[in-house]
Structures are given as C-alpha cells and as structure tokens.
Design an enzyme around this catalytic site. Sequence first.
Site, PDB file in Angstrom:
ATOM      1  N   HIS A  19     -49.530 -38.021  24.056  1.00 45.22           N
ATOM      2  CA  HIS A  19     -49.753 -36.629  23.451  1.00 45.22           C
ATOM      3  C   HIS A  19     -51.065 -36.117  23.123  1.00 45.22           C
ATOM      4  CE1 HIS A  19     -50.592 -38.786  19.514  1.00 45.22           C
ATOM      5  NE2 HIS A  19     -49.403 -39.171  19.555  1.00 45.22           N
ATOM      6  N   HIS A  22     -53.662 -38.287  21.226  1.00 44.31           N
ATOM      7  CA  HIS A  22     -54.325 -38.995  22.121  1.00 44.31           C
ATOM      8  C   HIS A  22     -55.593 -38.586  22.912  1.00 44.31           C
ATOM      9  CE1 HIS A  22     -50.296 -41.288  21.940  1.00 44.31           C
ATOM     10  NE2 HIS A  22     -51.176 -42.104  21.323  1.00 44.31           N
ATOM     11  N   CYS A 127     -41.449 -50.085   7.956  1.00 48.32           N
ATOM     12  CA  CYS A 127     -41.530 -49.099   8.745  1.00 48.32           C
ATOM     13  C   CYS A 127     -41.721 -49.349  10.208  1.00 48.32           C
ATOM     14  CB  CYS A 127     -42.291 -47.847   8.466  1.00 48.32           C
ATOM     15  SG  CYS A 127     -42.241 -46.627   9.719  1.00 48.32           S
ATOM     16  N   CYS A 130     -44.658 -47.135  11.834  1.00 46.05           N
ATOM     17  CA  CYS A 130     -45.945 -47.461  11.227  1.00 46.05           C
ATOM     18  C   CYS A 130     -46.255 -49.062  11.657  1.00 46.05           C
ATOM     19  CB  CYS A 130     -45.971 -47.440   9.853  1.00 46.05           C
ATOM     20  SG  CYS A 130     -45.899 -45.661   9.255  1.00 46.05           S
ATOM     21  N   CYS A 144     -40.493 -42.426   5.129  1.00 47.19           N
ATOM     22  CA  CYS A 144     -41.903 -42.799   5.423  1.00 47.19           C
ATOM     23  C   CYS A 144     -42.281 -41.531   5.867  1.00 47.19           C
ATOM     24  CB  CYS A 144     -41.997 -43.594   6.783  1.00 47.19           C
ATOM     25  SG  CYS A 144     -43.492 -43.565   7.680  1.00 47.19           S
ATOM     26  N   HIS A 147     -43.179 -40.821   9.628  1.00 44.66           N
ATOM     27  CA  HIS A 147     -42.153 -40.793  10.838  1.00 44.66           C
ATOM     28  C   HIS A 147     -40.762 -40.071  10.071  1.00 44.66           C
ATOM     29  CE1 HIS A 147     -45.016 -43.862  11.898  1.00 44.66           C
ATOM     30  NE2 HIS A 147     -44.728 -43.420  13.348  1.00 44.66           N
ATOM     31  N   LYS A 295     -46.118 -29.471  12.934  1.00 40.64           N
ATOM     32  CA  LYS A 295     -46.175 -30.773  13.569  1.00 40.64           C
ATOM     33  C   LYS A 295     -45.443 -30.777  14.996  1.00 40.64           C
ATOM     34  CE  LYS A 295     -45.226 -35.609  12.299  1.00 40.64           C
ATOM     35  NZ  LYS A 295     -44.706 -36.507  11.356  1.00 40.64           N
ATOM     36  N   LYS A 298     -40.176 -32.298  19.541  1.00 40.98           N
ATOM     37  CA  LYS A 298     -39.373 -32.224  20.692  1.00 40.98           C
ATOM     38  C   LYS A 298     -38.512 -31.070  20.576  1.00 40.98           C
ATOM     39  CE  LYS A 298     -39.907 -36.514  23.198  1.00 40.98           C
ATOM     40  NZ  LYS A 298     -39.294 -37.722  24.111  1.00 40.98           N
TER      41      LYS A 298
END
Length: 510
Positions: A19, A22, A127, A130, A144, A147, A295, A298
């Site tokens: 994404h 990265h 998690c 993580c 979390c 996530h 954030k 999708k």
Amino acid sequence: MQKKITIQTAIAYPNAKPHIGHALEFVQADALARFYRLAGFDVMFTTGTDEHGTKIYKTAKEEGMTPEELLDHNVPYFKDMCEKLNISNDLFLRTSDEMLKAGAQKLWRLLVDAGDIYKAAYEGLYCSGCENYMLEKDLVDGMCPNHMRAPEVLKEENYFFKLSKYIPWLNEHIGIELQVVSEFRVSEIKNMLKDLNDISFSRPKSVLPWGVPVPDDPEHVMYVWSDALANYLTGLGYAQDSEDYKKFWPTDINIIGKDIMKFHAIYWPAMLKSANLPLPKKLYVHGFVTSEGKKMSKSLGNVVDPIEFAAVYGADALRYYLLSQVPTQDDGDFSKDRFLESYEAHLANNVGNLVSRTVAMVEKYFDGKISKSMADKGGEHSLKTIEELYADYAKAFEDYDIKLATEKSMQVAEYANKFVEDNKPWALAKLAAEGDSSKNDELAFALFHLLEVIRVMAVMLLPFIPDKAVLVFESLGLSTDDFNFENMFEVQGSYSVKKGESLFPRIEVI
C-alpha cells in the site's frame, strides 16, 4: 578510505499487496541512499519481506494455499513496486531464505548463551495483526487500535526473552547509544518501557507450524519478531561472517513506521545487547499516510495502490508527492487533488517549463550551442546563491528531513524562474537583433547561467525524481557520469542542448 553508510527499511509483511505506506518508506530510504551515493559514500541499502508468523499462516489457510504459495503470489508485488518506483536497493531480503534463517538461529543461540532465554507458560491477549501480545490498557473499546478487532486469549508454553533485564539499560541509553531522529519519539519510547516485562519469543509448532525452528527444540518456531528483526543482521551475511556483514554492520539508519517502533527501539536493541553485538546508530520513524483525510479502507474505496498510481501518473510524480507533501517524521495525507496541484506547480511549471523554455531559447538564439567563453563577455558568473541553498539541502538530508530537502531543491528552480523574468532573454535577443552587440553578450551570459543553475538543480533533484533528473542532464547534452556533489559547482566549458520528451506533461485526474 571511502565513506560508507548502511540504510535499511523495515521489511514488509506480504499477507496482501503493498500500500501507499510501504511506498512512502521505500522512497524515503531511496532518497537517502541516492543522496549519499552522490556524496561519494559506499551505500548498502536493504529492504525486503517478513515472511513468517500467524498472519501469513492464517491468510494462506483462508485462501486455500500453503504459506509458500501465498508468498510466491504476493512477494512479487513488493519487488514490482521497487522496480516501478525506481527504488535503488542493493538487496531485497526474504526471511524465508535459508541464509536468513541460519542467521536468526545463530543469534538465538547467543541469547541462550547469555542466559536470556527460558521456557514458561503464559496467558495473554494476542493480536495476530500486530503479531504481538497486548495489555488491556493498550486496547480501545476492547479492540486493537491498529487493526480494530479484539485480540484472542492465548495460553501456551513458550520460550521467553528476558527483556526486563535490559529495561534499566534501555531507559538510560535510548536516544544516546541508539539515537532516535526527533526527541518526541524518545519520550514515546520511554513511556513504552514503563509497562514491559519479559516477552514471548516462540510459538508451539502444533499451533503455528510456519516459522524458523527454535534451535535444539523442533517443537517450537521462533516468534515472528525474533527472526524478522534479525533480518538486518542476517541479510548482510551474519551467519557466514561475510565481507558485507563486516563492512556494513552496524546499520547507520533504520527506517520504520511508528506502529513498529516498540520492536525496533526496545526489543531489537535489547536482543543485540544480550548478544554483545553493536546497535544500529540511528532510528528514523515515519508516520502513517491517510487517503483523502481518512484511514485507507477497501470499504471506503480510498485505498491508493502505488503501483497502479505510478503507472498512470509516473513514478517520479508519485515519489515527489510522497517526499515533498508528507511530513518526513509525522502523519500525512494522500489526496489526488493535492497531488495534481503539487504536480502542476512544482514539477510541470517550476521544473518542466523552466527546462523546456531555456533549451528552446538556446536553440533559437545560439543554434543550441553555448560556451563559457561566450558567457564571460556578458557578466561575472556566480552560483553563490545556489551554493547556499545546497548547503541547506545537504544539512536537511543529514538531519533526515527529506521534506525540507525537497523544498531547498525546488527553491533552486524558483531562483532560475525569477532570473528568467528579471533578465528577460527574449528582450535582450530583440535588442541584439536591432544592432546592440552588447545585448548579445548579456543574452549569452543569461542563458549560460540558466543552464548552469539547471544542471545543479538536476543533481539536487536526482534523489527525488531520478528518471526526470537524467532527462534534464540529457537535454543539456551532458553525461550522467557527472552526477555527483563533488564537482557540482565546477563551471562547465560548454553546453550543446537538445530537445527531448516533455518532462512533466499536463495530466488529468482519473
């Protein structure tokens, strides 16, 4: 002896396609690597993929694949992103590689020899996103925060690492022995230390069969962070005591996202201290990238695929936006409207239009060829202003403020554009054509000076927009062998310009 520097990104988790976050980390590291190569350093720049752990195992199972099949499907996307974004990494590391696994096991044995690994039962909140145990206080409404799902309760017999033994040392040495770019990050790290104890370092193979086997205990695999963090050593050939390892360890700058700061600023230094190995010199932490102020998700339809975006708008345009519009060490937003505004103002106008009209004027008024001897008749040549901007630019890179470095390079373009408007070469050409020979000398001086500034600008822009910087040099009739900082301010003898492809054509948003 040639100066050297080791630059290492975090390794990406390939349970899905890459994404924009990265892409941000990769281009930041690449800009640093390219800057230091231009400065004459021998650079080792590594990136790669983190290929073990629960997420990979579970994702593969959900998709009806083996972990190896999932990795064979997803890892090429990360390599493709490196290629499409012109990332100049020297190594692409994969933790499933046998060399890296052997290095992780070698490091594990050193931790055992130090008395810092023991076996015990543990129950806690885990998690899988993580790949980390969490405390109740870390959760938000039982979820979390990274996530947005509830962790599972795990009760297992694992191997543990005696992190608690190193917490006093970490409190004293974080920010000193391991320097952290930005003081506010040091405070965040020290706050994390307050609630930490020993950490789980393995999973039973019966629960997680996908991982690096624990030395001397085939019933356990290493906890993913144990072998993932080791990649910085193992990818350089630590297990083999290779020449690259001897030359390039310790890492000079480790570039990571803020969500994995605890592992890199606490777990990793403690592991290295236990193994009596040198620590990385600096830790550089970047923030998150949102999309249109939210954030990425999708379901919201706001996920930005860096490979697709680069294919439409060009790698350099995406690189420039990420480096110039996202704060280097904090959160930033990706907006298509802002992307187009930045592209138009900085790349198409400031850089592209400057180069094209300067080359066109040299072709029109001097048949494409101009020399220093012609320019010397029209005035005294000086690049003092540009040298001052370069000094600020170099310092920004040395301080890891890449956004500021882009601003300083763009100020060179702004200087050149102002010089065009102040000196009006077209007006000088008109007066020269009317018989005033002194104006022809002034015209030669003005255009030669512009070419000199554009040449320096291209070198300074290379860390950000490498493809287009090469095209600028080619349009000036110069070899890219001259791309370096050492002789950047040596005045050229002559230029032989030529029109090339449009550097930054006008684009429409899709």
